[in-house]
Design a protein around this motif. Structure first.
Motif, mmCIF file in Angstrom:
data_model
loop_
_atom_site.group_PDB
_atom_site.id
_atom_site.type_symbol
_atom_site.label_atom_id
_atom_site.label_comp_id
_atom_site.label_asym_id
_atom_site.label_seq_id
_atom_site.Cartn_x
_atom_site.Cartn_y
_atom_site.Cartn_z
ATOM 1 N N LEU A 10 0.829 -1.206 0.000
ATOM 2 C CA LEU A 10 0.000 0.000 0.000
ATOM 3 C C LEU A 10 0.870 1.265 0.000
ATOM 4 N N ARG A 11 0.421 2.283 -0.738
ATOM 5 C CA ARG A 11 1.031 3.626 -0.690
ATOM 6 C C ARG A 11 -0.107 4.651 -0.659
ATOM 7 N N ASN A 12 -0.004 5.632 0.229
ATOM 8 C CA ASN A 12 -1.006 6.698 0.326
ATOM 9 C C ASN A 12 -0.356 8.036 -0.006
ATOM 10 N N LEU A 13 -0.846 8.707 -1.053
ATOM 11 C CA LEU A 13 -0.253 9.990 -1.472
ATOM 12 C C LEU A 13 -1.343 11.015 -1.749
ATOM 13 N N ALA A 14 -1.014 12.272 -1.500
ATOM 14 C CA ALA A 14 -1.863 13.392 -1.926
ATOM 15 C C ALA A 14 -1.131 14.121 -3.053
ATOM 16 N N ILE A 15 -1.885 14.540 -4.063
ATOM 17 C CA ILE A 15 -1.304 15.325 -5.158
ATOM 18 C C ILE A 15 -1.607 16.791 -4.876
ATOM 19 N N VAL A 16 -0.558 17.604 -4.699
ATOM 20 C CA VAL A 16 -0.735 19.018 -4.345
ATOM 21 C C VAL A 16 -0.001 19.892 -5.348
ATOM 22 N N ALA A 17 -0.558 21.076 -5.582
ATOM 23 C CA ALA A 17 0.068 22.025 -6.517
ATOM 24 C C ALA A 17 -0.719 23.320 -6.514
ATOM 25 N N HIS A 18 -0.165 24.328 -7.185
ATOM 26 C CA HIS A 18 -0.879 25.573 -7.450
ATOM 27 C C HIS A 18 -1.972 25.297 -8.473
ATOM 28 N N VAL A 19 -2.969 26.170 -8.528
ATOM 29 C CA VAL A 19 -4.085 25.995 -9.451
ATOM 30 C C VAL A 19 -3.581 25.960 -10.904
ATOM 31 N N ASP A 20 -4.147 25.058 -11.718
ATOM 32 C CA ASP A 20 -3.839 24.926 -13.146
ATOM 33 C C ASP A 20 -2.458 24.350 -13.445
ATOM 34 N N HIS A 21 -1.817 23.709 -12.475
ATOM 35 C CA HIS A 21 -0.506 23.106 -12.759
ATOM 36 C C HIS A 21 -0.622 21.654 -13.207
ATOM 37 N N GLY A 22 -1.866 21.095 -13.233
ATOM 38 C CA GLY A 22 -2.056 19.801 -13.881
ATOM 39 C C GLY A 22 -2.279 18.607 -12.981
ATOM 40 N N LYS A 23 -2.757 18.819 -11.736
ATOM 41 C CA LYS A 23 -2.954 17.687 -10.810
ATOM 42 C C LYS A 23 -3.976 16.683 -11.341
ATOM 43 N N THR A 24 -5.175 17.210 -11.658
ATOM 44 C CA THR A 24 -6.267 16.317 -12.077
ATOM 45 C C THR A 24 -5.932 15.630 -13.399
ATOM 46 N N THR A 25 -5.244 16.346 -14.292
ATOM 47 C CA THR A 25 -4.829 15.749 -15.567
ATOM 48 C C THR A 25 -3.841 14.613 -15.327
ATOM 49 N N LEU A 26 -2.930 14.776 -14.360
ATOM 50 C CA LEU A 26 -1.961 13.714 -14.042
ATOM 51 C C LEU A 26 -2.681 12.486 -13.474
ATOM 52 N N VAL A 27 -3.683 12.707 -12.611
ATOM 53 C CA VAL A 27 -4.449 11.570 -12.082
ATOM 54 C C VAL A 27 -5.123 10.819 -13.229
ATOM 55 N N ASP A 28 -5.705 11.562 -14.192
ATOM 56 C CA ASP A 28 -6.300 10.928 -15.385
ATOM 57 C C ASP A 28 -5.276 10.022 -16.069
ATOM 58 N N HIS A 83 -6.639 25.897 -5.630
ATOM 59 C CA HIS A 83 -6.935 27.298 -5.381
ATOM 60 C C HIS A 83 -6.841 27.592 -3.894
ATOM 61 N N ALA A 84 -6.271 28.763 -3.554
ATOM 62 C CA ALA A 84 -6.015 29.102 -2.156
ATOM 63 C C ALA A 84 -7.284 29.105 -1.303
ATOM 64 N N ASP A 85 -8.428 29.461 -1.893
ATOM 65 C CA ASP A 85 -9.664 29.554 -1.125
ATOM 66 C C ASP A 85 -10.117 28.201 -0.591
ATOM 67 N N PHE A 86 -9.647 27.116 -1.210
ATOM 68 C CA PHE A 86 -10.046 25.781 -0.766
ATOM 69 C C PHE A 86 -8.885 25.077 -0.061
ATOM 70 N N GLY A 87 -8.006 25.867 0.553
ATOM 71 C CA GLY A 87 -6.856 25.313 1.265
ATOM 72 C C GLY A 87 -7.247 24.432 2.429
ATOM 73 N N GLY A 88 -8.441 24.655 2.997
ATOM 74 C CA GLY A 88 -8.911 23.821 4.098
ATOM 75 C C GLY A 88 -9.029 22.364 3.693
ATOM 76 N N GLU A 89 -9.414 22.104 2.434
ATOM 77 C CA GLU A 89 -9.491 20.731 1.922
ATOM 78 C C GLU A 89 -8.105 20.088 1.925
ATOM 79 N N VAL A 90 -7.077 20.862 1.521
ATOM 80 C CA VAL A 90 -5.707 20.338 1.465
ATOM 81 C C VAL A 90 -5.215 19.996 2.866
ATOM 82 N N GLU A 91 -5.442 20.927 3.806
ATOM 83 C CA GLU A 91 -4.955 20.722 5.177
ATOM 84 C C GLU A 91 -5.536 19.458 5.807
ATOM 85 N N ARG A 92 -6.829 19.194 5.560
ATOM 86 C CA ARG A 92 -7.466 18.013 6.149
ATOM 87 C C ARG A 92 -6.891 16.729 5.575
#
Length: 602
Positions: A10-28, A83-92
């Motif tokens: 098992l490996r558990n990772l979070a993908i983090v980045a600035h907005v529009d740097h390609g996180k969701t595209t990389l998961v795809d 996006h910075a406004d949803f930083g609470g999601e990242v912190e959790r």
């Protein structure tokens, strides 16, 4: 943990980045590389952005988890907002994982949100795996980006292991990557190999009593509320009787009836989940973010999830305009309060408080975009209400009154830099960096949050739409003093009725209008923006007088200038303290708090 063992499967990772740097595209790309989709499946781009608002805006708003199997190892990935406004999601989410996949754009480099997510990851003791994305772009500067990330890690006091981070170069959109720039890019297998090599396996004690913490909440129309979290120790078995430990009050028992895991983009039923697994618990309506789920005979609460406090607040009010109740289904204060309370339960970065008035509620959040997304979500659910102007939340630090300040990164063509620097200087901004990049200039400022209200429209006008601006909350600094308000007035309707071409034609020379012809308006509604200071009361419903006298010449042809269509963000930025934004499922209207012109004069 005395009996803890490494779960090498098992490996558990979070993908983090600035907005529009390609996180969701990389998961795809990683899902496709591991064969998570069937040959006959039709796959949309950004498959993890499932909500309507996420697809429309092209941003991730809520964290989502997925799992892929590679070389006998299950890699559980969490896609986070950029996006910075949803930083609470990242912190959790960072409390659920053992490493982070940090994406950095090979052209834009380290941006404000990159700093934020990396600082939070280091505070959790996580080791970053760097993915330099978009290296297929001709202006890519991969080696320079590597130095920027290293300098940022040093600045954030990273330890030796965190400084020795592995690097993968990729083009997530094309599904290509390489660990060495001298080697041609192939598929995304190098990213997966790097994860297996450098992401630590979770250390788990399966024999210990159950501990599971609710980290984020979702909703499914078939099974109801979804609780997403990590099994910290022990096992969670379907059918077991367990208890949840809330923030306040006595533990509450319930039975585990529905337990899910993820495989690709599908939810799969699980009979049991072991320590280290990221799972989804369904059918439990009472559970809240931060609650611990344990066995009844072993109450072992985990520390509550702590996140940074909100920085701005607005009031949500019952709509009292003459058009109230025409378009919305939920219009009462009780219905609005219940909906806001539900939002606060699932999103702990939003705080809801009562005010002195029975029909108004204070909503505090991370930024205008987070508030705007909540407003848009509620109007799509047929709620009708009014919103006040955003205000910053001041804090007392070491006896000083302090306010939130933001990192502002701006990229503009050479000719527009002067007006941008002048405007931000007027808004109490201080310039930290200025770099020439070809025919464009890269600027970095620190600006008080309240001084940026209403600036985005000015910025786009000053740069003729060619400028790029990013913002992220940096922290708190001493209050920078008072700021002048809006330097232009409002065009306010004096009559209730429908706007006419004749009236609008007469007004449009000295105003920018927010309403088209034939639109229903009421007295006190703000229908446009004046070109100079001071409000202007205008009858926009006046029709042309017709009589039986023939004119000497033809009537002038009426040419109507297209009106400016308001969005929730631009409207909230534009209004002043004496104005409100009226939100209904079909319309956004600006209005004065006091509708009658003779009463406003007092």
């Amino acid at each position: 943990m005395p009996n803890s063992k490494l779960r090498s499967d098992l490996r558990n990772l979070a993908i983090v980045a600035h907005v529009d740097h390609g996180k969701t595209t990389l998961v795809d790309g990683l899902l496709k590389a591991c064969g998570a989709f069937e040959a006959h499946q039709v796959i949309e781009d950004r498959v993890m952005d499932s909500g309507d608002l996420e697809r429309e805006r092209g941003i991730t708003i809520q964290s989502k988890s997925t799992a892929i199997d590679y070389k006998g190892v299950r890699i559980q990935l969490v896609d986070t907002p950029g996006h910075a406004d949803f930083g609470g999601e990242v912190e959790r989410v960072l409390g659920m994982v053992d490493a982070v996949l940090l994406l950095v754009d090979s052209v834009e480099g380290v941006m404000p949100q990159t700093r934020f997510v990396l600082r939070k990851a280091l505070e959790h003791g996580l080791r970053p795996i760097l993915v330099v994305n978009k290296i297929d772009r001709p202006e890519a500067r991969s080696e320079e980006i590597l130095d920027q990330v290293f300098d940022l890690l040093v600045e954030l006091n990273a330890n030796d292991q965190q400084l020795d981070f592995p690097v993968v170069y990729a083009s997530a959109k094309q599904g290509l990557s390489t660990r060495d720039l001298s080697v041609p890019m192939q598929d995304l297998i190098p990213v997966l190999d790097t994860i297996l090599e450098f992401a630590p396996a979770p250390e788990c004690d399966v024999s210990a009593p159950l501990q599971f913490q609710a980290v984020t909440l979702g909703y499914d129309s078939f099974v109801g509320r979804l609780v997403i979290g990590r099994v910290n120790q022990g096992k969670m078995v379907r059918g077991d009787q367990v208890v949840r430990i809330p923030a306040e009050g006595d533990p509450e028992g319930f039975r585990v009836t529905k337990l899910f895991g993820t495989r690709g983009i599908e939810r799969v039923d699980l009979e049991e989940a072991k320590a280290g697994d990221l799972v989804i618990l369904a059918g439990v309506d009472s559970i809240e973010v931060g609650d611990t789920v344990c066995r009844p005979d072993a109450l072992l609460p985990l520390p509550r999830i702590a996140i940074d406090p909100p920085t701005i607040k607005v009031n949500f009010l019952v709509n009292t305009s003459p058009f109230a109740g025409r378009e919305g289904r939920y219009v009462t204060s009780r219905q609005i309060r219940d909906r806001l309370t539900r939002e606060a339960l699932s999103n702990i970065s939003i705080l809801i408080e009562d005010t002195e008035r029975q029909d108004a509620f204070e909503v505090a959040g991370r930024g205008e975009l987070q508030i705007a997304v909540l407003v848009e979500t509620m109007r799509r659910e047929a709620y009708e209400f009014a919103v006040s102007r955003p205000e910053i939340i001041l804090r007392e630090i070491d006896g000083q009154r302090c306010e939130p300040v933001e990192d502002v990164v701006i990229d503009v063509p050479d000719g527009f830099a002067g007006s941008v620097m002048e405007k931000l200087a007027e808004r109490k901004g201080r310039m930290e960096l200025m770099e020439h990049k070809g025919d464009r200039i890269h600027l970095r400022f620190i600006v008080p949050s309240r001084c940026l209200f209403g600036y985005r429209n000015e910025f786009l006008t000053d740069t003729r739409g060619e400028g790029i601006m990013y913002r992220a909350v940096r922290g708190y600094e001493p209050h920078a003093g008072d700021l002048e308000g809006r330097n232009i007035g409002a065009i306010v309707a004096t009559d209730t009725g429908q706007t006419t071409p004749h009236a609008i034609f007469k007004i449009q020379e000295r105003a920018t209008l927010f309403v088209p012809t034939g639109q229903a308006v009421y007295e006190g509604q703000v229908v446009g923006e004046a070109r100079r200071p001071g409000d202007l009361n205008v009858n926009v419903c006046r029709a042309k007088k017709l009589d039986n006298m023939r004119a000497a010449g033809k009537d002038d042809s009426i040419l109507i200038t297209p009106h400016r269509k308001l969005t929730i963000e631009t409207a909230m930025e534009w209004i002043q303290d004496d104005e409100l934004l009226e939100v209904t499922p079909k319309n956004l209207r600006l209005r004065k708090r006091t509708l009658a012109a003779n009463l406003r004069k007092r």
